[in-house]
Design an enzyme around this catalytic site. Structure first.
Site, PDB file in Angstrom:
ATOM      1  CE  LYS A   1      -4.238   0.823   2.108  1.00  0.00           C
ATOM      2  NZ  LYS A   1      -5.105   0.695   3.548  1.00  0.00           N
TER       3      LYS A   1
HETATM    4  C1  E4P Z   1      -8.150   1.770   3.598  1.00  0.00           C
HETATM    5  O1  E4P Z   1      -7.496   0.813   3.227  1.00  0.00           O
HETATM    6  C2  E4P Z   1      -8.043   2.357   4.949  1.00  0.00           C
HETATM    7  O2  E4P Z   1      -7.353   1.362   5.752  1.00  0.00           O
HETATM    8  C3  E4P Z   1      -9.292   2.607   5.573  1.00  0.00           C
HETATM    9  O3  E4P Z   1     -10.446   2.238   4.604  1.00  0.00           O
HETATM   10  C4  E4P Z   1      -9.517   3.712   6.056  1.00  0.00           C
HETATM   11  O4  E4P Z   1     -10.710   4.108   6.760  1.00  0.00           O
HETATM   12  P1  E4P Z   1     -10.956   5.247   7.847  1.00  0.00           P
HETATM   13  O5  E4P Z   1     -11.401   6.378   6.975  1.00  0.00           O
HETATM   14  O6  E4P Z   1     -12.072   4.672   8.521  1.00  0.00           O
HETATM   15  O7  E4P Z   1      -9.772   5.317   8.736  1.00  0.00           O
END
Ligand code: E4P
Length: 216
Positions: A83
């Site tokens: 990522k």
């Molecule tokens: C995406 O891969 C992130 O880990 C995640 O969806 C972020 O979500 P949040 O805005 O609830 O922290």
């Protein structure tokens, strides 16, 4: 549409996997921090539970550092998707990973142009953060619709991974828009099947069943 779980908590992952509908996992540094465990240990535990794409995020912010971490993360297991945030350096790192055959999930996407750049660099997934856009009175799902259209217009095979999902309606809309994946927190996965009319209906069936005469 594939279902990923958005957590680094292995108990939640096991529970979701037991439903038989889990295709993969996404984590981020904040989710890993919540576990209180070392990063590598968390990733190795997840890999042992789920046989599917598992996103693990780099924390370096420079090109060389991101590429080094990407290589190390992908070496843990072939299912690891690296990522990478959509910054200038991040985009270069995505392009490098593409050349190395390392799959990437481009994260922190808040604009269709970021998604277009990520696809051109060969990202496997783009992660529009819908909940965080909704939080600032923007329309997170509109971003998903725009990315879907742009990718379809040009035949990009980067998968649209709806992230920052906050409620079941985000999942419904993602499916209607043709998103490839939704990464869903455990709390929301638990809500997906719930409907009061199902509970009321089942209660009534079981009540009436008691009135059916037994054969003997
Ligand atoms: C995406 O891969 C992130 O880990 C995640 O969806 C972020 O979500 P949040 O805005 O609830 O922290």
């Amino acid at each position: 549409m594939k279902f990923f779980i958005d957590t680094a908590d292995v108990d939640e992952i096991r529970e979701a996997a037991s439903l038989g509908i889990l295709d993969g996992v996404t984590t981020n540094p904040s989710l890993v921090a919540k576990t209180g465990k070392p990063f590598r240990q968390v990733i190795e535990e997840i890999v042992a539970v789920v046989d599917g794409p598992i996103s693990a995020e780099v924390t370096a912010t420079d090109f060389e550092g991101m590429c080094r971490e990407a290589k190390e993360l992908h070496a843990i297991h072939e299912n690891i998707v690296v990522k990478i945030p959509i910054t200038r350096e991040g985009l270069r790192a995505v392009k490098w990973c593409t050349g190395e055959g390392i799959p990437t999930n481009v994260t922190l996407c808040f604009h269709p142009l970021q998604a277009l750049m990520a696809a051109k660099a060969g990202a496997r997934y783009i992660s529009p953060f819908v909940g965080r856009l909704d939080d600032i009175s923007s329309d997170g799902m509109e971003l998903v619709a725009q990315i879907r259209q742009i990718y379809d217009n040009y035949g990009f095979d980067t998968e649209v991974l709806v992230a920052s999902v906050r409620n079941p309606m985000h999942v419904v809309q993602a499916a209607l828009m043709g998103a490839d994946v939704a990464t869903i927190p455990y709390k929301v996965i638990a809500q997906l099947l719930a409907h009061p009319l199902t509970d009321i209906g089942l209660e009534k069936f079981l009540e009436d069943w008691k009135k059916v005469p037994k054969a003997d």
